[in-house]
Write a protein that holds these residues in place. Structure first.
Motif, mmCIF file in Angstrom:
data_model
loop_
_atom_site.group_PDB
_atom_site.id
_atom_site.type_symbol
_atom_site.label_atom_id
_atom_site.label_comp_id
_atom_site.label_asym_id
_atom_site.label_seq_id
_atom_site.Cartn_x
_atom_site.Cartn_y
_atom_site.Cartn_z
ATOM 1 N N THR A 302 0.826 -1.210 0.000
ATOM 2 C CA THR A 302 0.000 0.000 0.000
ATOM 3 C C THR A 302 0.858 1.257 0.000
ATOM 4 N N PHE A 303 1.939 1.245 0.789
ATOM 5 C CA PHE A 303 2.810 2.424 0.796
ATOM 6 C C PHE A 303 4.198 2.142 0.225
ATOM 7 N N GLY A 304 4.868 1.081 0.669
ATOM 8 C CA GLY A 304 6.248 0.841 0.264
ATOM 9 C C GLY A 304 6.417 0.720 -1.240
ATOM 10 N N ALA A 305 5.729 -0.241 -1.854
ATOM 11 C CA ALA A 305 5.841 -0.435 -3.301
ATOM 12 C C ALA A 305 5.256 0.750 -4.062
ATOM 13 N N PHE A 306 4.165 1.307 -3.549
ATOM 14 C CA PHE A 306 3.550 2.483 -4.183
ATOM 15 C C PHE A 306 4.534 3.650 -4.229
ATOM 16 N N TYR A 307 5.191 3.927 -3.119
ATOM 17 C CA TYR A 307 6.032 5.116 -3.053
ATOM 18 C C TYR A 307 7.300 4.949 -3.882
ATOM 19 N N VAL A 308 7.999 3.831 -3.708
ATOM 20 C CA VAL A 308 9.237 3.641 -4.456
ATOM 21 C C VAL A 308 8.939 3.503 -5.947
ATOM 22 N N GLY A 309 7.841 2.842 -6.296
ATOM 23 C CA GLY A 309 7.459 2.727 -7.693
ATOM 24 C C GLY A 309 7.158 4.080 -8.315
ATOM 25 N N SER A 310 6.512 4.959 -7.544
ATOM 26 C CA SER A 310 6.204 6.301 -8.046
ATOM 27 C C SER A 310 7.475 7.109 -8.259
ATOM 28 N N VAL A 311 8.405 7.032 -7.311
ATOM 29 C CA VAL A 311 9.674 7.751 -7.448
ATOM 30 C C VAL A 311 10.465 7.204 -8.640
ATOM 31 N N ALA A 312 10.399 5.877 -8.860
ATOM 32 C CA ALA A 312 11.069 5.281 -10.010
ATOM 33 C C ALA A 312 10.498 5.833 -11.312
ATOM 34 N N PHE A 313 9.181 5.958 -11.372
ATOM 35 C CA PHE A 313 8.536 6.520 -12.562
ATOM 36 C C PHE A 313 8.991 7.962 -12.776
ATOM 37 N N LEU A 314 8.961 8.753 -11.704
ATOM 38 C CA LEU A 314 9.331 10.161 -11.810
ATOM 39 C C LEU A 314 10.799 10.342 -12.183
ATOM 40 N N SER A 315 11.666 9.458 -11.694
ATOM 41 C CA SER A 315 13.093 9.587 -11.986
ATOM 42 C C SER A 315 13.382 9.408 -13.471
ATOM 43 N N ARG A 316 12.488 8.715 -14.181
ATOM 44 C CA ARG A 316 12.658 8.530 -15.622
ATOM 45 C C ARG A 316 12.072 9.697 -16.407
ATOM 46 N N ARG A 317 11.071 10.360 -15.854
ATOM 47 C CA ARG A 317 10.347 11.399 -16.559
ATOM 48 C C ARG A 317 10.875 12.805 -16.311
ATOM 49 N N VAL A 318 11.431 13.052 -15.126
ATOM 50 C CA VAL A 318 11.763 14.416 -14.721
ATOM 51 C C VAL A 318 13.262 14.678 -14.889
ATOM 52 N N PRO A 319 13.644 15.771 -15.571
ATOM 53 C CA PRO A 319 15.068 16.105 -15.719
ATOM 54 C C PRO A 319 15.712 16.345 -14.352
ATOM 55 N N PRO A 320 16.991 15.996 -14.184
ATOM 56 C CA PRO A 320 17.651 16.152 -12.869
ATOM 57 C C PRO A 320 17.586 17.566 -12.318
ATOM 58 N N GLU A 321 17.667 18.581 -13.211
ATOM 59 C CA GLU A 321 17.666 19.963 -12.727
ATOM 60 C C GLU A 321 16.287 20.414 -12.229
ATOM 61 N N MET A 322 15.249 19.590 -12.458
ATOM 62 C CA MET A 322 13.903 19.921 -11.994
ATOM 63 C C MET A 322 13.391 18.873 -11.009
ATOM 64 N N ARG A 323 14.306 18.160 -10.385
ATOM 65 C CA ARG A 323 13.920 17.038 -9.536
ATOM 66 C C ARG A 323 13.035 17.478 -8.371
ATOM 67 N N ALA A 324 13.396 18.555 -7.702
ATOM 68 C CA ALA A 324 12.596 19.015 -6.563
ATOM 69 C C ALA A 324 11.214 19.462 -7.026
ATOM 70 N N SER A 325 11.147 20.120 -8.183
ATOM 71 C CA SER A 325 9.855 20.553 -8.721
ATOM 72 C C SER A 325 8.988 19.350 -9.081
ATOM 73 N N GLY A 326 9.606 18.314 -9.664
ATOM 74 C CA GLY A 326 8.853 17.111 -10.027
ATOM 75 C C GLY A 326 8.333 16.380 -8.813
ATOM 76 N N GLN A 327 9.179 16.221 -7.775
ATOM 77 C CA GLN A 327 8.734 15.562 -6.548
ATOM 78 C C GLN A 327 7.640 16.370 -5.861
ATOM 79 N N ALA A 328 7.765 17.704 -5.907
ATOM 80 C CA ALA A 328 6.752 18.555 -5.287
ATOM 81 C C ALA A 328 5.430 18.466 -6.043
ATOM 82 N N LEU A 329 5.498 18.335 -7.372
ATOM 83 C CA LEU A 329 4.276 18.183 -8.169
ATOM 84 C C LEU A 329 3.572 16.880 -7.804
ATOM 85 N N PHE A 330 4.349 15.817 -7.653
ATOM 86 C CA PHE A 330 3.803 14.531 -7.212
ATOM 87 C C PHE A 330 3.149 14.672 -5.840
ATOM 88 N N ALA A 331 3.814 15.374 -4.924
ATOM 89 C CA ALA A 331 3.254 15.575 -3.583
ATOM 90 C C ALA A 331 1.973 16.390 -3.643
#
Length: 394
Positions: A302-331
């Motif tokens: 419910t949380f562990g696989a959901f959270y790490v899986g979501s971050v894995a998805f975002l790490s492929r989609r979001v450029p490194p220089e916008m990482r904080a913005s991408g994580q904040a958008l997810f939040a």
């Protein structure tokens, strides 16, 4: 593991541990504290929705500041100090009217902790080849330690529910000074640059699914302690169920690089949402501590696989220089919009439906979320998973 990796991990691991130790008391026990102040379940739901409401707007602003300055660590120090001072107001409040502004102010700081901490960790992972999931599990360990110990030691829901988190937040301030930045500043970044990430259709499907998933989790996060008390069970049930669930979360995060690191994130998420539907369906049927304890390990998905899986998805989609913005958008979409709608409906839904039928509704929502996330696909031209899914050696 050599001394150098251990030393480089310690500031990040310690911050995760202390912050989520705070969450380990606030998340399961604060609703019961509100209830002890003679607030209605609807008022409790309104208080709980303040944090996600603030999360719709505030984390992207903190994320933009972190990306633009390259000083994520010092932004986290500001957040820690502000959260500690604001929670002091929460601890002194006694009425719904005084709790509302105090909790809103606290949320302005606390809602941005996770995306910025994850951003700092992802930069560390990119530089060292460490494992994100292995660092993030220290947060789960902190949650376990505080929720289980507090649940076992508490004989009743009293002021300790707010004083213990306040002490942990105070410790977080000096610890934040040990954090170090490893990313360059992006000074030309527009405040609205993060919104341009929504042009990716697959990212929109992901955010829709994670938002719905978090809505489905709201009955557990917002009304579980109230549900347990209404069944005449001990507060220890709340802490033990939460602790056992997060123990499973730790196991999932520890095994993720070996077991799921090479899988498509959308498939991991779809499985996690389907198993969450099973969990909430089971909660709709059980009334005993034994039944709740048997279902608790599904929290690993419910949380562990959901959270790490979501971050894995975002790490492929979001450029490194916008990482904080991408994580904040997810939040903002997941914990902000999903939490806002979820807590509002969970509070009112508990008064209207009762705990068991409310969990049944949550199970149905999870099935819809599983269907939505399967529509999100990583384009073949995108890079393969990076250090996020590094091997178990960390």
């Amino acid at each position: 593991m050599s001394p150098r990796p251990v030393a480089s991990r310690l500031p990040l691991a310690g911050f995760y541990f202390l912050y989520f130790a705070t969450v380990g008391i606030v998340l399961p026990f604060l609703p019961a504290w509100y209830k002890s102040l003679s607030l209605s379940a609807t008022q409790v739901g309104l208080l709980l929705c303040l944090s996600p409401c603030v999360s719709l707007l505030v984390p992207p602003l903190w994320g933009h500041l972190a990306d633009r300055t390259g000083r994520t660590s010092r932004v986290l120090t500001v957040l820690a100090l502000g959260a500690a001072l604001a929670f002091g107001l929460v601890a002194s409040a006694r009425t719904f009217e005084t709790l509302v502004p105090a909790m809103a102010l606290y949320a302005c700081f606390a809602s941005a902790f996770t995306p910025l901490m994850d951003t700092l960790t992802l930069h560390h992972v990119a530089r060292t080849g460490d494992s994100f999931s292995h660092l993030r599990l220290f947060g789960s360990l902190g949650f376990i330690a505080s929720s289980v110990l507090f649940g076992l030691l508490a004989t009743d829901v009293d002021r300790t529910v707010v004083l213990a988190p306040l002490a942990l937040l105070a410790l977080l301030v000096p610890w934040s000074l040990t954090l170090r930045d490893t990313a360059a500043a992006s000074r030309g970044l527009s405040p609205f640059a993060g919104l341009r990430l929504l042009r990716h259709k697959d990212l929109r499907w992901l955010l829709a699914a994670t938002c719905l998933h978090w809505m489905a989790c709201a009955p557990f996060h917002g009304t579980f302690s109230i549900h347990v008390m209404a069944l005449g069970l001990s507060p220890a049930v709340v802490g033990t169920v939460a602790g056992l669930g997060v123990l499973a979360e730790v196991a999932v995060m520890a095994l993720y690089p070996r077991v799921a690191g090479g899988l498509a994130p959308r498939n991991v998420l779809a499985f996690a949402f389907a198993m969450s539907a099973l969990r909430w369906g089971g909660m709709a049927l059980v009334s005993s501590p034994t039944g709740m304890l048997l279902l608790a390990p599904l929290h690993g998905l419910t949380f562990g696989a959901f959270y790490v899986g979501s971050v894995a998805f975002l790490s492929r989609r979001v450029p490194p220089e916008m990482r904080a913005s991408g994580q904040a958008l997810f939040a903002a979409f997941t914990f902000g919009l999903g939490g806002l709608v979820g807590y509002l409906s969970a509070g009112a839904g508990y008064d209207w439906l009762g705990g068991h039928r409310l969990f049944a509704v949550a199970g149905v929502l999870e099935l819809v979320a599983a269907g939505l996330v399967l529509r999100a696909a990583i384009a073949p031209s995108e890079p393969a998973p990076g250090p996020l899914s590094a091997g178990a050696s960390g």
